[in-house]
Design a protein around this motif. Structure first.
Motif, PDB file in Angstrom:
ATOM      1  N   TYR A 221       0.843  -1.199   0.000  1.00  0.00           N
ATOM      2  CA  TYR A 221       0.000   0.000   0.000  1.00  0.00           C
ATOM      3  C   TYR A 221       0.876   1.245   0.000  1.00  0.00           C
ATOM      4  CZ  TYR A 221      -3.317   3.482   1.876  1.00  0.00           C
ATOM      5  OH  TYR A 221      -4.101   4.588   2.077  1.00  0.00           O
ATOM      6  N   PHE A 222       2.049   1.122   0.668  1.00  0.00           N
ATOM      7  CA  PHE A 222       2.970   2.261   0.713  1.00  0.00           C
ATOM      8  C   PHE A 222       4.407   1.765   0.647  1.00  0.00           C
ATOM      9  CE2 PHE A 222       2.836   0.881   5.070  1.00  0.00           C
ATOM     10  CZ  PHE A 222       4.079   1.174   5.606  1.00  0.00           C
ATOM     11  N   TYR A 223       5.285   2.665   0.241  1.00  0.00           N
ATOM     12  CA  TYR A 223       6.714   2.381   0.124  1.00  0.00           C
ATOM     13  C   TYR A 223       7.499   3.447   0.897  1.00  0.00           C
ATOM     14  CZ  TYR A 223       5.442  -0.463  -4.017  1.00  0.00           C
ATOM     15  OH  TYR A 223       4.898  -1.374  -4.888  1.00  0.00           O
ATOM     16  N   ILE A 224       8.465   2.994   1.693  1.00  0.00           N
ATOM     17  CA  ILE A 224       9.477   3.912   2.245  1.00  0.00           C
ATOM     18  C   ILE A 224      10.629   3.867   1.256  1.00  0.00           C
ATOM     19  CG2 ILE A 224      11.019   4.416   4.174  1.00  0.00           C
ATOM     20  CD1 ILE A 224       9.084   2.892   5.988  1.00  0.00           C
ATOM     21  N   ILE A 225      10.830   4.923   0.490  1.00  0.00           N
ATOM     22  CA  ILE A 225      11.707   4.846  -0.686  1.00  0.00           C
ATOM     23  C   ILE A 225      13.090   5.463  -0.487  1.00  0.00           C
ATOM     24  CG2 ILE A 225       9.779   4.718  -2.290  1.00  0.00           C
ATOM     25  CD1 ILE A 225      10.139   7.669  -2.899  1.00  0.00           C
ATOM     26  N   GLY A 226      13.351   6.124   0.613  1.00  0.00           N
ATOM     27  CA  GLY A 226      14.680   6.697   0.797  1.00  0.00           C
ATOM     28  C   GLY A 226      14.691   7.670   1.962  1.00  0.00           C
ATOM     29  N   LEU A 235      12.275   4.309  11.187  1.00  0.00           N
ATOM     30  CA  LEU A 235      10.869   4.474  10.824  1.00  0.00           C
ATOM     31  C   LEU A 235      10.216   3.118  10.569  1.00  0.00           C
ATOM     32  CD1 LEU A 235       8.501   6.321  10.096  1.00  0.00           C
ATOM     33  CD2 LEU A 235       9.411   6.442   7.763  1.00  0.00           C
ATOM     34  N   TYR A 236      10.925   2.258   9.872  1.00  0.00           N
ATOM     35  CA  TYR A 236      10.433   0.902   9.586  1.00  0.00           C
ATOM     36  C   TYR A 236      10.176   0.128  10.878  1.00  0.00           C
ATOM     37  CZ  TYR A 236      11.237  -4.104   8.498  1.00  0.00           C
ATOM     38  OH  TYR A 236      11.171  -5.470   8.428  1.00  0.00           O
ATOM     39  N   LEU A 239       7.042   1.530  12.637  1.00  0.00           N
ATOM     40  CA  LEU A 239       5.794   1.226  11.938  1.00  0.00           C
ATOM     41  C   LEU A 239       5.411  -0.247  12.079  1.00  0.00           C
ATOM     42  CD1 LEU A 239       5.820   3.305   8.617  1.00  0.00           C
ATOM     43  CD2 LEU A 239       4.044   3.286  10.388  1.00  0.00           C
ATOM     44  N   LYS A 240       6.398  -1.114  12.200  1.00  0.00           N
ATOM     45  CA  LYS A 240       6.109  -2.544  12.380  1.00  0.00           C
ATOM     46  C   LYS A 240       5.308  -2.804  13.644  1.00  0.00           C
ATOM     47  CE  LYS A 240      10.130  -4.462  12.311  1.00  0.00           C
ATOM     48  NZ  LYS A 240      11.155  -5.543  12.389  1.00  0.00           N
ATOM     49  N   LEU A 241       5.396  -1.908  14.612  1.00  0.00           N
ATOM     50  CA  LEU A 241       4.698  -2.080  15.878  1.00  0.00           C
ATOM     51  C   LEU A 241       3.213  -1.732  15.776  1.00  0.00           C
ATOM     52  CD1 LEU A 241       7.406  -0.548  18.268  1.00  0.00           C
ATOM     53  CD2 LEU A 241       6.992  -2.965  17.758  1.00  0.00           C
ATOM     54  N   HIS A 242       2.820  -1.092  14.685  1.00  0.00           N
ATOM     55  CA  HIS A 242       1.409  -0.729  14.512  1.00  0.00           C
ATOM     56  C   HIS A 242       0.625  -1.985  14.144  1.00  0.00           C
ATOM     57  CE1 HIS A 242      -2.260   1.220  13.215  1.00  0.00           C
ATOM     58  NE2 HIS A 242      -1.791   2.396  13.613  1.00  0.00           N
TER      59      HIS A 242
END
Length: 528
Positions: A221-226, A235-236, A239-242
């Motif tokens: 659904y979304f990409y962390i691109i840089g 950040l990754y 977000l994994k904790l959500h």
């Protein structure tokens, strides 16, 4: 007969074996004579001979004769244009512009003079131009270049599901291993462990319909691109904790930028290309959970809110493989970019970009990826060499073509180009709207994680959290911070920082203007 223009834009070696060749250094008395043609001549230690002066003369004459022969051989390679044995990567421009960039001539291996490098930076700044737009490729051209990928991924996804998913008919044997040929599992023990768990439950998740079997497939659904060394790992991890966010089985698949072209490690050349099915397999674990939510909500009373993310920090900027796979008919610029393909498949995708002061980013990048004997002095020398390579390219080509120039990027000992954020962002904005790209600063994230995480939650349309989960997400320690050994090396030299500040300033100014946020000037920035 190859014309001069054909030579500039042609591959000097078309086979994988030629690509894997390594450059040689032509070096006499520790003075490099050519950046790309390197042949080292080592002098033997003097031996003690009594009454044999004539023998010493013979040795000297022999040495000079051998040296002359090497010069003749090297000259013949250069004059005849037969450089296949001298180059590692294709050269989109003359070597003369690298060794003698315009009116500025330096010894690329030893220049440390502050004034000279400042002149180089000033020359670069005078050539900085930002294109207002680029020629977008047609869909049929994209499909022609990647027909299999477009045949596998549908144009429409399941309705009523937040994440882009679909059902794909499973034609494999019910007793066979669905991950047996997956390239990610072939090259990594960690991936094989994950796939072992997935294969044990694979058949339980197959959907039976009209005497056929179907498996759920999903894209992010979304990409962390840089960008690299800008806090994407932190950040990754948060977000994994959500509870409503799932990721691939590992942080950085690098499929769009590298694995799709058969690049596993940049130093190893090309392997077999990873098919899109191998990439989609990485989302199976999350797809199972989304599928479970669908089953639980068959009445349609509520929609599954779970979303999948992908966090390859190369996605925003790394298009280095283009020169090997696409026709070069665009004046040294890639005819297709990563975002062109993603947009063709997922026009509604969302992207998160984390940036930091490009000066500090480059030093952090050097410390993290650098080899042995790292030091502030070594970093300064590598910065000097890289600046001259970039300036050399600009003597003949546009700034954008130099940013995407594979030869320059491979030749620079530090990755200057990764910090030219605005060049990449403007290209992403040619296909995606500003509302689809969230741009954050690591400096803000480090000082107020709760604020930046709320920005991310809102951007991804995530629901409210309990105070306990929110506290866990925002208070957990930072991830992937600088290693103690690298911290002991201390900061970069003040003159290096001054040079890099001047180099990145025009790019930061344009970035701040596009984003309408002066904090991206990084004028008064604390060190991270």
């Amino acid at each position: 007969i190859m014309t001069q223009m054909d030579y500039k834009y042609s591959l000097l070696g078309s086979t994988v074996e030629e690509y894997r060749k390594r450059p040689l250094l032509l070096q006499v008395d520790e003075t490099p004579m050519n950046l790309f043609a390197i042949l080292e001549v080592k002098r033997d230690l003097p031996r003690r001979w009594s009454n044999l002066g004539w023998f010493r003369k013979i040795r000297v004459y022999s040495f000079l004769f051998g040296l002359a022969v090497m010069f003749l051989i090297t000259a013949s390679y250069i004059l005849t244009g037969d450089k296949k044995g001298l180059l590692l990567t294709p050269s989109p421009y003359h070597f003369s512009s690298l060794v003698s960039p315009g009116p500025l001539t330096f010894n690329l291996s030893s220049v440390k003079d502050y004034i000279h490098i400042k002149v180089v930076v000033k020359s670069i700044a005078s050539k900085v131009e930002f294109q207002s737009s680029r020629q977008l490729p047609e869909l049929k051209a994209l499909v022609k270049s990647e027909p299999h990928m477009f045949s596998v991924i549908p144009r429409k996804f399941l309705p009523g599901v937040k994440n882009p998913c679909w059902y794909e008919e499973y034609a494999g044997n019910i007793t066979s291993d669905p991950y047996r040929t997956n390239s990610y599992g072939r090259y990594s023990r960690r991936f094989r462990t994950v796939f072992q768990h997935l294969r044990n439950t694979f058949h339980e998740h197959l959907l039976h319909h009209n005497r056929k079997l179907y498996r759920m497939r999903c894209l992010p659904y979304f990409y962390i691109i840089g960008q690299p060394k800008c806090g994407t790992t932190d950040l990754y991890d948060r977000l994994k904790l959500h509870p409503d966010v799932k990721f691939t089985t590992f942080k950085e698949p690098h499929w769009w930028t590298r694995k799709r072209f058969g690049i596993i490690r940049l130093s190893e050349g090309f392997h077999d290309r990873y098919p899109v099915e191998d990439y989609l397999d990485l989302f199976d674990q999350a797809a199972y959970q989304i599928q479970g939510n669908l089953t639980a909500n068959t009445s349609g009373s509520s929609q599954p809110n779970m979303i999948i993310g992908e966090a390859s920090a190369s996605t925003m900027w790394d298009n280095n493989a283009w020169v090997y796979f696409y026709d070069n008919t665009t004046k040294g610029e890639p005819p297709f970019l990563i975002q062109d393909f993603i947009h063709a498949l997922q026009p509604d995708a969302r992207f998160i970009v984390m940036l930091r002061d490009p000066v500090e980013r480059l030093y952090s990048d050097y410390l993290y990826f650098g080899s042995a004997n790292k030091s502030a002095e070594d970093f300064h020398e590598k910065v000097s060499e890289s600046l001259q390579l970039f300036e050399g390219c600009l003597t003949e080509f546009t700034m954008r073509s130099c940013v995407y120039n594979t030869t320059v990027n491979n030749a620079m000992p530090v990755r200057l180009q990764v910090g030219l954020y605005i060049v990449y962002l403007m290209d992403w904005l040619t296909v995606f709207s500003r509302e689809q790209i969230l741009v954050l600063r690591l400096e803000d994230h480090a000082s107020n994680r709760k604020y930046t995480m709320h920005q991310v939650f809102e951007f991804l349309n995530l629901g409210p959290l309990t105070k306990e989960i929110e506290s866990e997400i925002t208070r957990s320690p930072a991830s992937n911070t600088r290693r103690p050994a690298d911290k002991n090396l201390g900061p970069m030299l003040p003159i290096t920082k001054d040079i890099l500040r001047d180099f990145y300033t025009p790019f930061n100014e344009k970035l701040a203007k596009v984003l309408q946020n002066d904090s991206f000037l990084w004028e008064n920035n604390s060190k991270l």
